[in-house]
Design an enzyme around this catalytic site. Sequence first.
Site, PDB file in Angstrom:
ATOM      1  N   GLU A  58      39.512  21.309  42.956  1.00  0.00           N
ATOM      2  CA  GLU A  58      39.945  22.183  44.045  1.00  0.00           C
ATOM      3  C   GLU A  58      40.011  21.419  45.369  1.00  0.00           C
ATOM      4  O   GLU A  58      40.972  21.539  46.129  1.00  0.00           O
ATOM      5  CB  GLU A  58      39.010  23.385  44.157  1.00  0.00           C
ATOM      6  CG  GLU A  58      39.473  24.417  45.162  1.00  0.00           C
ATOM      7  CD  GLU A  58      38.545  25.622  45.205  1.00  0.00           C
ATOM      8  OE1 GLU A  58      39.031  26.728  45.484  1.00  0.00           O
ATOM      9  OE2 GLU A  58      37.327  25.449  44.965  1.00  0.00           O
ATOM     10  N   TRP A  79      42.558  29.807  40.718  1.00  0.00           N
ATOM     11  CA  TRP A  79      43.462  30.435  41.686  1.00  0.00           C
ATOM     12  C   TRP A  79      44.567  31.249  41.027  1.00  0.00           C
ATOM     13  O   TRP A  79      45.437  31.784  41.711  1.00  0.00           O
ATOM     14  CB  TRP A  79      44.074  29.368  42.608  1.00  0.00           C
ATOM     15  CG  TRP A  79      43.151  28.970  43.719  1.00  0.00           C
ATOM     16  CD1 TRP A  79      42.361  27.864  43.791  1.00  0.00           C
ATOM     17  CD2 TRP A  79      42.886  29.720  44.910  1.00  0.00           C
ATOM     18  NE1 TRP A  79      41.625  27.859  44.946  1.00  0.00           N
ATOM     19  CE2 TRP A  79      41.937  28.985  45.660  1.00  0.00           C
ATOM     20  CE3 TRP A  79      43.373  30.927  45.425  1.00  0.00           C
ATOM     21  CZ2 TRP A  79      41.457  29.425  46.888  1.00  0.00           C
ATOM     22  CZ3 TRP A  79      42.891  31.368  46.650  1.00  0.00           C
ATOM     23  CH2 TRP A  79      41.944  30.616  47.374  1.00  0.00           C
ATOM     24  N   TYR A  93      45.044  26.643  51.070  1.00  0.00           N
ATOM     25  CA  TYR A  93      44.278  26.049  52.170  1.00  0.00           C
ATOM     26  C   TYR A  93      44.811  24.679  52.566  1.00  0.00           C
ATOM     27  O   TYR A  93      44.938  24.362  53.758  1.00  0.00           O
ATOM     28  CB  TYR A  93      42.804  25.930  51.766  1.00  0.00           C
ATOM     29  CG  TYR A  93      42.072  27.239  51.730  1.00  0.00           C
ATOM     30  CD1 TYR A  93      41.334  27.683  52.817  1.00  0.00           C
ATOM     31  CD2 TYR A  93      42.098  28.040  50.592  1.00  0.00           C
ATOM     32  CE1 TYR A  93      40.648  28.894  52.786  1.00  0.00           C
ATOM     33  CE2 TYR A  93      41.425  29.251  50.540  1.00  0.00           C
ATOM     34  CZ  TYR A  93      40.698  29.673  51.644  1.00  0.00           C
ATOM     35  OH  TYR A  93      40.026  30.868  51.601  1.00  0.00           O
ATOM     36  N   ARG A 135      36.287  18.243  69.593  1.00  0.00           N
ATOM     37  CA  ARG A 135      37.563  18.885  69.251  1.00  0.00           C
ATOM     38  C   ARG A 135      37.993  18.627  67.815  1.00  0.00           C
ATOM     39  O   ARG A 135      39.171  18.746  67.489  1.00  0.00           O
ATOM     40  CB  ARG A 135      38.649  18.388  70.217  1.00  0.00           C
ATOM     41  CG  ARG A 135      38.333  18.715  71.674  1.00  0.00           C
ATOM     42  CD  ARG A 135      39.426  18.257  72.607  1.00  0.00           C
ATOM     43  NE  ARG A 135      39.114  18.584  73.998  1.00  0.00           N
ATOM     44  CZ  ARG A 135      39.932  18.360  75.036  1.00  0.00           C
ATOM     45  NH1 ARG A 135      41.114  17.789  74.816  1.00  0.00           N
ATOM     46  NH2 ARG A 135      39.564  18.699  76.251  1.00  0.00           N
ATOM     47  N   CYS A 154      39.401  32.930  53.257  1.00  0.00           N
ATOM     48  CA  CYS A 154      38.007  33.373  53.448  1.00  0.00           C
ATOM     49  C   CYS A 154      37.261  32.355  54.305  1.00  0.00           C
ATOM     50  O   CYS A 154      36.696  32.693  55.332  1.00  0.00           O
ATOM     51  CB  CYS A 154      37.321  33.546  52.103  1.00  0.00           C
ATOM     52  SG  CYS A 154      37.980  34.893  51.102  1.00  0.00           S
ATOM     53  N   ARG A 174      34.900  34.289  56.901  1.00  0.00           N
ATOM     54  CA  ARG A 174      34.966  35.718  57.232  1.00  0.00           C
ATOM     55  C   ARG A 174      34.340  36.576  56.141  1.00  0.00           C
ATOM     56  O   ARG A 174      33.850  37.679  56.397  1.00  0.00           O
ATOM     57  CB  ARG A 174      36.409  36.162  57.462  1.00  0.00           C
ATOM     58  CG  ARG A 174      37.284  36.069  56.217  1.00  0.00           C
ATOM     59  CD  ARG A 174      38.658  36.695  56.398  1.00  0.00           C
ATOM     60  NE  ARG A 174      39.421  36.562  55.165  1.00  0.00           N
ATOM     61  CZ  ARG A 174      39.350  37.391  54.138  1.00  0.00           C
ATOM     62  NH1 ARG A 174      38.544  38.440  54.197  1.00  0.00           N
ATOM     63  NH2 ARG A 174      40.074  37.199  53.056  1.00  0.00           N
ATOM     64  N   SER A 175      34.390  36.097  54.882  1.00  0.00           N
ATOM     65  CA  SER A 175      33.944  36.869  53.738  1.00  0.00           C
ATOM     66  C   SER A 175      33.429  35.904  52.684  1.00  0.00           C
ATOM     67  O   SER A 175      34.085  34.906  52.382  1.00  0.00           O
ATOM     68  CB  SER A 175      35.128  37.689  53.187  1.00  0.00           C
ATOM     69  OG  SER A 175      34.793  38.354  51.995  1.00  0.00           O
ATOM     70  N   ASP A 177      31.512  35.715  48.800  1.00  0.00           N
ATOM     71  CA  ASP A 177      30.930  36.208  47.549  1.00  0.00           C
ATOM     72  C   ASP A 177      29.771  35.280  47.201  1.00  0.00           C
ATOM     73  O   ASP A 177      29.969  34.136  46.781  1.00  0.00           O
ATOM     74  CB  ASP A 177      32.018  36.199  46.477  1.00  0.00           C
ATOM     75  CG  ASP A 177      31.517  36.494  45.077  1.00  0.00           C
ATOM     76  OD1 ASP A 177      30.299  36.668  44.899  1.00  0.00           O
ATOM     77  OD2 ASP A 177      32.345  36.534  44.155  1.00  0.00           O
ATOM     78  N   ILE A 216      27.086  40.595  47.999  1.00  0.00           N
ATOM     79  CA  ILE A 216      26.763  40.473  46.585  1.00  0.00           C
ATOM     80  C   ILE A 216      27.390  41.665  45.872  1.00  0.00           C
ATOM     81  O   ILE A 216      27.095  42.826  46.215  1.00  0.00           O
ATOM     82  CB  ILE A 216      25.239  40.474  46.366  1.00  0.00           C
ATOM     83  CG1 ILE A 216      24.612  39.204  46.972  1.00  0.00           C
ATOM     84  CG2 ILE A 216      24.900  40.584  44.878  1.00  0.00           C
ATOM     85  CD1 ILE A 216      23.099  39.233  47.017  1.00  0.00           C
ATOM     86  N   TYR A 217      28.268  41.410  44.926  1.00  0.00           N
ATOM     87  CA  TYR A 217      28.823  42.508  44.134  1.00  0.00           C
ATOM     88  C   TYR A 217      27.709  43.112  43.284  1.00  0.00           C
ATOM     89  O   TYR A 217      26.837  42.390  42.779  1.00  0.00           O
ATOM     90  CB  TYR A 217      29.972  42.003  43.264  1.00  0.00           C
ATOM     91  CG  TYR A 217      31.236  41.735  44.057  1.00  0.00           C
ATOM     92  CD1 TYR A 217      32.108  42.770  44.375  1.00  0.00           C
ATOM     93  CD2 TYR A 217      31.538  40.448  44.521  1.00  0.00           C
ATOM     94  CE1 TYR A 217      33.257  42.538  45.124  1.00  0.00           C
ATOM     95  CE2 TYR A 217      32.678  40.213  45.275  1.00  0.00           C
ATOM     96  CZ  TYR A 217      33.533  41.260  45.577  1.00  0.00           C
ATOM     97  OH  TYR A 217      34.656  41.027  46.336  1.00  0.00           O
TER      98      TYR A 217
END
Length: 270
Positions: A58, A79, A93, A135, A154, A174-175, A177, A216-217
């Site tokens: 990845e 993916w 990305y 920067r 994410c 932002r999110s 898992d 956490i799911y």
Amino acid sequence: MREYLDLVDRVLTHGRRKSNRTGIDTISSFAEHYRVDLGGGFPLLTTKKVNFSAMLREVLWYLSGEDHIRSLRQHTRIWDAWADPEGNLDTAYGRYWRRFPSARLNPDTGKYEVVEVDQIGRVLEILKTDPDSRRMVVTAWEPGNALSSKLPPCHYTFVFNAADGKLSCHLTQRSGDIAIGIPFNLAAYALLTQLLAHEAGLDLGEFSHTIVDAHIYVNHVDGLREQLKRTPRPLPHIHIASKPLDHLQFEDFAVEGYDPHPAIKFEVAV
């Protein structure tokens, strides 16, 4: 890795149940943060087996700048759920890391033109010429893309910082898992930091990670509670061939001393 287990424990203890687009509720905590010393070993979790090969594939795919998964899916399917039938991925990305679209004014025509910015290349240039710079920022968040993407980025921005001959990285997400994604993100950005440090002649500093919605799911709780019972083992080390960043291939990496507890099966919420 104790820092990861502490994160899991905090979210399970203090998180609040939330619904989301997947239909599987989460236990969610706002603005979680942890940091690890990269000099103490490569942060590949030992309380469960993490697929290092898939993570490496990845990262190399990100660095290629490709906006499709046709080559990546020969090695891993991670993916597939978000790509179209031809393998195109609207949130690739690497496309934004290496070819971020930027509008610039052409002084000759008085019109704006779109140029592509190699953000990773720019960071390497700064590290070699002005390592004290504040920067060294890379972003994968392009607002127009985020409005239409099936899965907007994410882990959307990261910043490098060099001090005392060591390179550190701060990632903002932002999110996250916690069961599936965060172990991969941690390892991926630790590896990226090691790659840039190696090319710039720097030692390793820290990896710092902020997760805005750390979740956490609910169908992952039992597996994570099992991890909390396990004792972390010594971290492995990564050996990388002495090649320029853009010439590295999968065979140029080797992991040494990885002895994790058995894998734990977690279902991906799409």
